[in-house]
Design an enzyme around this catalytic site. Structure first.
Site, mmCIF file in Angstrom:
data_model
loop_
_atom_site.group_PDB
_atom_site.id
_atom_site.type_symbol
_atom_site.label_atom_id
_atom_site.label_comp_id
_atom_site.label_asym_id
_atom_site.label_seq_id
_atom_site.Cartn_x
_atom_site.Cartn_y
_atom_site.Cartn_z
ATOM 1 N N HIS A 124 14.423 -23.745 -50.919
ATOM 2 C CA HIS A 124 13.198 -23.069 -51.344
ATOM 3 C C HIS A 124 13.501 -21.573 -51.386
ATOM 4 O O HIS A 124 13.025 -20.802 -50.549
ATOM 5 C CB HIS A 124 12.045 -23.333 -50.372
ATOM 6 N N GLU A 186 11.338 -30.512 -57.596
ATOM 7 C CA GLU A 186 9.927 -30.628 -58.026
ATOM 8 C C GLU A 186 9.617 -29.691 -59.188
ATOM 9 O O GLU A 186 8.547 -29.078 -59.240
ATOM 10 C CB GLU A 186 8.989 -30.344 -56.836
ATOM 11 N N TRP A 191 4.317 -25.020 -59.082
ATOM 12 C CA TRP A 191 4.197 -24.178 -57.876
ATOM 13 C C TRP A 191 5.437 -23.366 -57.539
ATOM 14 O O TRP A 191 5.336 -22.386 -56.802
ATOM 15 C CB TRP A 191 3.748 -25.016 -56.676
ATOM 16 N N TYR A 257 4.066 -37.685 -52.482
ATOM 17 C CA TYR A 257 3.429 -37.836 -51.177
ATOM 18 C C TYR A 257 2.177 -38.704 -51.269
ATOM 19 O O TYR A 257 1.479 -38.680 -52.285
ATOM 20 C CB TYR A 257 3.067 -36.455 -50.619
ATOM 21 N N GLU A 294 11.837 -36.901 -51.439
ATOM 22 C CA GLU A 294 10.906 -36.509 -50.365
ATOM 23 C C GLU A 294 9.677 -37.366 -50.491
ATOM 24 O O GLU A 294 9.145 -37.553 -51.589
ATOM 25 C CB GLU A 294 10.360 -35.087 -50.583
HETATM 26 C C1 BMA Z 1 7.234 -27.379 -47.351
HETATM 27 C C2 BMA Z 1 6.492 -27.140 -46.075
HETATM 28 C C3 BMA Z 1 6.705 -25.706 -45.677
HETATM 29 C C4 BMA Z 1 8.195 -25.402 -45.617
HETATM 30 C C5 BMA Z 1 8.932 -25.846 -46.866
HETATM 31 C C6 BMA Z 1 10.429 -25.691 -46.754
HETATM 32 O O1 BMA Z 1 6.976 -28.636 -47.872
HETATM 33 O O2 BMA Z 1 6.977 -27.994 -45.048
HETATM 34 O O3 BMA Z 1 6.128 -25.482 -44.418
HETATM 35 O O4 BMA Z 1 8.383 -24.026 -45.450
HETATM 36 O O5 BMA Z 1 8.620 -27.184 -47.140
HETATM 37 O O6 BMA Z 1 10.976 -26.438 -45.725
#
Ligand code: BMA
Length: 377
Positions: A124, A186, A191, A257, A294
């Site tokens: 991320h 994703e 987002w 999810y 995920e």
């Molecule tokens: C997201 C959440 C956030 C986290 C990010 C990276 O889905 O769990 O809190 O910072 O993943 O791990």
């Protein structure tokens, strides 16, 4: 004598005609990476591996207790797949965006690897154009970081840090630990900065640029590359809209999810199953590996979710693994509680043990280092 002769013939046949090892897209992949790639293709005949993000680092009520894992607290066993996250590494930070120190992460990765666990890494990364978070899309970001863009040099430095990290992951003999790298995930959602604000061709170019940079400029050869969409697709064409190419992708996947009240709504089963059908067909046609990158149901408010929703969703599918997101616990700055596998005593824990015991699911005790990283016929 006769028996001996027969045995020799059988031995010769097996060794001559066993399937030759296949190469991942990185033609210079390290021995362990090639082994992993071939072994993972075979393990899908046995079942679906179960993974958990940040499993060894913390759980809902604890942090950095050697050997501990919420999955292990509940089942007595570790997951078969360990997910880790690089966000903030690109800034030269010592800890990731979730507070996990990178030096600790490296030893957790080694620990999981030595047990024969599969390592997968997400990223991320902060928006390289604006310096805002990964969740701050801004048009023009990807143009600015690709060659010719004003942030290209800056982005290369970020990739240098990613490369350095990957090359620092070493096993007991000094060999590089293979990683399933899942960057720019994703991307079918809006987002992230690499999401739908980025035109399709630029997304592909970004992915290809990253692979080329890591492989050819930085000599990183311990990665298998994972293409990962959100759940915003209902056919192969849409799933593949931003697919960067067979020559740079080893695995195909999506994230999704469970939302809403799963105790009265079973639509998750179909939602997941229809998408798995699509990506499995894609994988079969391209000779790639399909997986569920995920998933999870935050706080698992339906006690039988594991056997009544998740299991029926993945049963009968040929996928490598399913990975549950992290057990963050209470997130102070967002004031929300987040966990995706049960901790000891959590109401769905008993059902998770049933899920664990189901013949389809593979956890650490059912796989070995040799089976995952060794050279097998
Ligand atoms: C997201 C959440 C956030 C986290 C990010 C990276 O889905 O769990 O809190 O910072 O993943 O791990």
């Amino acid at each position: 004598m006769n028996h001996f002769f027969n045995a020799l013939i059988i031995l010769a046949l097996v060794s001559c005609c066993g399937k030759a090892p296949e190469k991942p897209t990185d033609l210079n992949a390290t021995k362990e990476t090639v082994n992993l790639y071939n072994n993972l293709k075979k393990i899908m005949d046995r079942g679906i591996m179960v993974g958990h993000q940040d499993d060894l680092a913390y759980g809902v009520t604890w942090k950095y207790e050697p050997g501990r894992s919420d999955v292990k607290d509940v089942t007595g066993d570790y997951p078969a797949v360990y997910g880790w996250e690089l966000g903030h590494l690109e800034l030269g930070a010592d800890t990731n965006l979730d507070g996990v120190p990178f030096d600790k992460m490296k030893s957790f990765i080694q620990e999981g690897y030595l047990r024969g666990g599969v390592i997968t890494i997400s990223w991320h990364g902060t928006n390289p154009m604006t310096g805002e978070s990964a969740w701050a899309p801004e048009e023009g970001t990807v143009t600015s970081i690709l060659p010719g863009g004003e942030k290209n040099e800056f982005f290369n430095q970020q990739l240098d840090r990613i490369a350095e990290f990957m090359l620092s992951l070493k096993g007991h003999r000094g060999e590089l630990i293979p990683v399933l790298f899942r960057p720019y995930h994703e991307h079918t959602g809006g987002w992230f900065w690499w999401g739908t604000t980025t035109p399709d061709e630029e997304y592909k170019a970004l992915f290809r640029y990253t692979v080329d940079y890591l492989k050819n400029k930085k000599n990183v050869h311990n990665l298998l590359y994972v293409y990962n969409t959100g759940s915003e697709f209902t056919n192969a064409e849409v799933f593949l809209r931003r697919y960067p190419g067979d020559d740079v992708i080893d695995m195909v996947s999506f994230d999704t999810y469970q939302r809403g009240d799963a105790s009265i709504d079973s639509s998750f089963i179909r939602h997941v199953a229809t998408r798995l059908d699509i990506i499995e067909k894609v994988a079969a046609g391209k000779n790639k590996i399909a997986l569920l990158g995920e998933t999870g149901y935050n706080q698992i408010p339906y006690n039988e979710w594991w056997t009544k929703r998740l299991l029926p969703a993945i049963e009968g599918h040929r996928i490598l693994y399913v990975l549950f997101w992290r057990n963050a616990g209470f997130k102070a700055h967002e004031k929300v509680t987040e966990y995706f596998v049960p901790y000891k005593g959590q109401p769905s824990a008993e059902d998770f043990v049933k899920f664990y015991n189901h013949p389809l699911t593979l956890f650490q005790n059912e796989i070995s280092y040799q089976e995952i990283y060794g050279q097998n016929k």
